[in-house]
Design a protein around this motif. Sequence first.
Motif, PDB file in Angstrom:
ATOM      1  N   GLY A   1      34.293  39.348  -0.037  1.00 39.32           N
ATOM      2  CA  GLY A   1      33.104  39.109  -0.820  1.00 39.32           C
ATOM      3  C   GLY A   1      32.868  37.713  -1.561  1.00 39.32           C
ATOM      4  N   ASN A   2      32.594  37.809  -2.764  1.00 40.54           N
ATOM      5  CA  ASN A   2      32.212  36.423  -3.524  1.00 40.54           C
ATOM      6  C   ASN A   2      33.199  35.818  -3.909  1.00 40.54           C
ATOM      7  N   TYR A   3      34.530  36.236  -3.944  1.00 38.61           N
ATOM      8  CA  TYR A   3      35.879  35.790  -4.461  1.00 38.61           C
ATOM      9  C   TYR A   3      36.887  35.438  -3.463  1.00 38.61           C
ATOM     10  N   PHE A   4      37.101  34.310  -3.382  1.00 36.77           N
ATOM     11  CA  PHE A   4      38.084  33.654  -2.236  1.00 36.77           C
ATOM     12  C   PHE A   4      39.019  32.775  -3.053  1.00 36.77           C
ATOM     13  N   TYR A   5      40.229  32.946  -2.824  1.00 36.85           N
ATOM     14  CA  TYR A   5      41.298  31.900  -3.281  1.00 36.85           C
ATOM     15  C   TYR A   5      42.320  31.663  -2.123  1.00 36.85           C
ATOM     16  N   TYR A   6      43.128  30.645  -2.359  1.00 33.49           N
ATOM     17  CA  TYR A   6      43.866  30.053  -1.604  1.00 33.49           C
ATOM     18  C   TYR A   6      45.676  30.333  -2.027  1.00 33.49           C
ATOM     19  N   HIS A   7      46.426  30.290  -1.126  1.00 36.90           N
ATOM     20  CA  HIS A   7      47.809  30.339  -1.343  1.00 36.90           C
ATOM     21  C   HIS A   7      48.987  29.773  -0.302  1.00 36.90           C
TER      22      HIS A   7
ATOM     23  N   PRO B   1      50.939  29.477 -13.036  1.00 43.60           N
ATOM     24  CA  PRO B   1      51.498  30.324 -11.907  1.00 43.60           C
ATOM     25  C   PRO B   1      50.577  31.732 -11.848  1.00 43.60           C
ATOM     26  N   SER B   2      50.105  32.113 -12.959  1.00 44.59           N
ATOM     27  CA  SER B   2      49.282  33.330 -12.809  1.00 44.59           C
ATOM     28  C   SER B   2      47.861  33.098 -12.448  1.00 44.59           C
ATOM     29  N   GLU B   3      47.528  31.703 -12.268  1.00 41.40           N
ATOM     30  CA  GLU B   3      45.841  31.436 -11.918  1.00 41.40           C
ATOM     31  C   GLU B   3      45.944  31.430 -10.407  1.00 41.40           C
ATOM     32  N   LYS B   4      44.639  31.778  -9.768  1.00 41.93           N
ATOM     33  CA  LYS B   4      44.476  31.562  -8.221  1.00 41.93           C
ATOM     34  C   LYS B   4      44.044  30.344  -7.947  1.00 41.93           C
ATOM     35  N   VAL B   5      44.447  29.704  -6.975  1.00 45.42           N
ATOM     36  CA  VAL B   5      43.923  28.436  -6.540  1.00 45.42           C
ATOM     37  C   VAL B   5      42.541  28.542  -5.599  1.00 45.42           C
ATOM     38  N   THR B   6      41.699  27.934  -6.295  1.00 40.94           N
ATOM     39  CA  THR B   6      40.199  28.232  -5.780  1.00 40.94           C
ATOM     40  C   THR B   6      39.552  26.805  -5.794  1.00 40.94           C
ATOM     41  N   LYS B   7      38.666  26.546  -5.157  1.00 39.91           N
ATOM     42  CA  LYS B   7      38.156  25.211  -4.962  1.00 39.91           C
ATOM     43  C   LYS B   7      37.407  25.001  -6.342  1.00 39.91           C
ATOM     44  N   THR B   8      36.906  25.983  -7.247  1.00 40.52           N
ATOM     45  CA  THR B   8      36.396  25.441  -8.526  1.00 40.52           C
ATOM     46  C   THR B   8      37.376  25.119  -9.422  1.00 40.52           C
ATOM     47  N   ALA B   9      38.465  25.971  -9.574  1.00 39.63           N
ATOM     48  CA  ALA B   9      39.689  25.874 -10.231  1.00 39.63           C
ATOM     49  C   ALA B   9      40.197  24.243 -10.165  1.00 39.63           C
ATOM     50  N   ILE B  10      40.493  24.175  -8.932  1.00 38.82           N
ATOM     51  CA  ILE B  10      41.024  22.577  -8.662  1.00 38.82           C
ATOM     52  C   ILE B  10      39.986  21.503  -8.865  1.00 38.82           C
ATOM     53  N   TYR B  11      38.725  21.622  -8.739  1.00 37.87           N
ATOM     54  CA  TYR B  11      37.749  20.621  -8.957  1.00 37.87           C
ATOM     55  C   TYR B  11      37.750  20.425 -10.423  1.00 37.87           C
TER      56      TYR B  11
ATOM     57  N   ARG C   1      37.806  21.372   2.051  1.00 38.90           N
ATOM     58  CA  ARG C   1      38.586  21.012   3.592  1.00 38.90           C
ATOM     59  C   ARG C   1      40.103  20.727   3.553  1.00 38.90           C
ATOM     60  N   PHE C   2      40.439  20.291   2.220  1.00 39.23           N
ATOM     61  CA  PHE C   2      41.999  20.189   2.002  1.00 39.23           C
ATOM     62  C   PHE C   2      42.688  21.629   2.003  1.00 39.23           C
ATOM     63  N   LEU C   3      41.959  22.564   1.071  1.00 42.22           N
ATOM     64  CA  LEU C   3      42.619  23.695   0.894  1.00 42.22           C
ATOM     65  C   LEU C   3      42.392  24.670   2.490  1.00 42.22           C
ATOM     66  N   GLN C   4      41.488  24.476   3.211  1.00 43.49           N
ATOM     67  CA  GLN C   4      41.267  25.256   4.208  1.00 43.49           C
ATOM     68  C   GLN C   4      42.346  24.882   5.506  1.00 43.49           C
ATOM     69  N   GLU C   5      42.558  23.479   5.417  1.00 41.06           N
ATOM     70  CA  GLU C   5      43.551  22.928   6.270  1.00 41.06           C
ATOM     71  C   GLU C   5      45.011  23.187   5.792  1.00 41.06           C
ATOM     72  N   LYS C   6      45.623  23.154   4.563  1.00 40.45           N
ATOM     73  CA  LYS C   6      46.768  23.181   4.155  1.00 40.45           C
ATOM     74  C   LYS C   6      46.974  24.721   3.736  1.00 40.45           C
ATOM     75  N   TYR C   7      46.079  25.560   3.161  1.00 34.28           N
ATOM     76  CA  TYR C   7      46.358  26.807   2.722  1.00 34.28           C
ATOM     77  C   TYR C   7      45.929  27.905   3.304  1.00 34.28           C
ATOM     78  N   THR C   8      46.256  29.086   3.217  1.00 31.32           N
ATOM     79  CA  THR C   8      45.787  30.419   3.889  1.00 31.32           C
ATOM     80  C   THR C   8      44.641  31.051   2.802  1.00 31.32           C
ATOM     81  N   LEU C   9      43.566  31.311   3.277  1.00 24.09           N
ATOM     82  CA  LEU C   9      42.424  31.842   2.575  1.00 24.09           C
ATOM     83  C   LEU C   9      42.805  33.464   2.427  1.00 24.09           C
ATOM     84  N   ASN C  10      42.454  33.812   1.257  1.00 27.61           N
ATOM     85  CA  ASN C  10      42.711  35.314   1.028  1.00 27.61           C
ATOM     86  C   ASN C  10      41.479  35.684   0.053  1.00 27.61           C
ATOM     87  N   GLY C  11      41.192  37.104  -0.019  1.00 28.14           N
ATOM     88  CA  GLY C  11      40.109  37.635  -0.944  1.00 28.14           C
ATOM     89  C   GLY C  11      38.993  38.207   0.094  1.00 28.14           C
TER      90      GLY C  11
END
Length: 302
Positions: free
Chosen positions: A296-302, A260-270, A284-294
């Motif tokens: 610079g060089n650090y993006f995550y989804y929720h 629950p404290s970890e960010k949902v990122t492409k690398t973490a899910i891979y 592609r899935f994260l961009q379609e189903k989740y909202t992008l946040n962050g």
Amino acid sequence: MPDLKPLNPSYQLRLLRVLHLRSKLSPENEQYLKMLEKGYEGESKWRDDLQQLSPKFPILYDILLEINHTSFQIDALCVTPHKLIAFEVKNYSGDFMIQETKWYSPTNKEIKNPLLQIERNETLLHQFLTKHELNIAFDYLLVFVHPEFMLYDRTKKQNVILPPQIPRLLRELNQIDIQHSPFYTKIVHAFLSHHKEEKNYARKIEYCTEDLVKGVVCRECGGQMKRASLRKFHCSKCRRNISSCDALNEAINDFIILFPSEKVTKTAIYDWCGGAISSSAIQRFLQEKYTLNGGGNYFYYH
């Protein structure tokens, strides 16, 4: 049926289900999972029974409230124009017995008296209604939903509903004329706005993240699912087939509840999927189903 707050598995049940699939539960947690599953099965049965009521009948499930620093949960709450009807649902099966104030299971083991829980919740519900200036009467009923439940007792309990009594209760509820009004809206808003997140009140379940199995895990049997084609995953253990999107969605949901404290990122899910799904497909899935946040060089989804 306008379920103003639908019935869903609790946070603890969802967590233990995932842990059961991706690790070995301790005997204590395994027993706790069975207890939660049986309880949810009973609540689901009661929800299905209440579906027989008029479509106008408003129902709220699993309302968790706090009053005077004390929390309590209502399994199901029916809101009528002149009375609230709260239900505590039990999924016991077999022959139970009451001797004075003590309850005994079919194995003659003493159990917690569920009527004491009702008495406690009645007091807290009354305090909640008073605090929020909701001048409405209520009944608090203990309903046993399992068809093979039997209770042996010499005294009649007015607020206990046994399985054979359920059809009559539903007929009586269906005779109530449901009329929505500003006061009705105030009542519903009070319960929904003061409902607490169950996760913050749940019993803490300890687990070691290093022991969790990564990859695409089958929801049915816990086996590792393998890619059968570009768009499908297959479980060789139970023969289950699901789409790649469903497989990824299940893996992400597992990740969110376990970390629950970890960010949902492409690398973490891979990494969580053990490389079974490509980074591009995950993005592609994260961009379609989740909202992008962050930024610079650090993006995550929720």
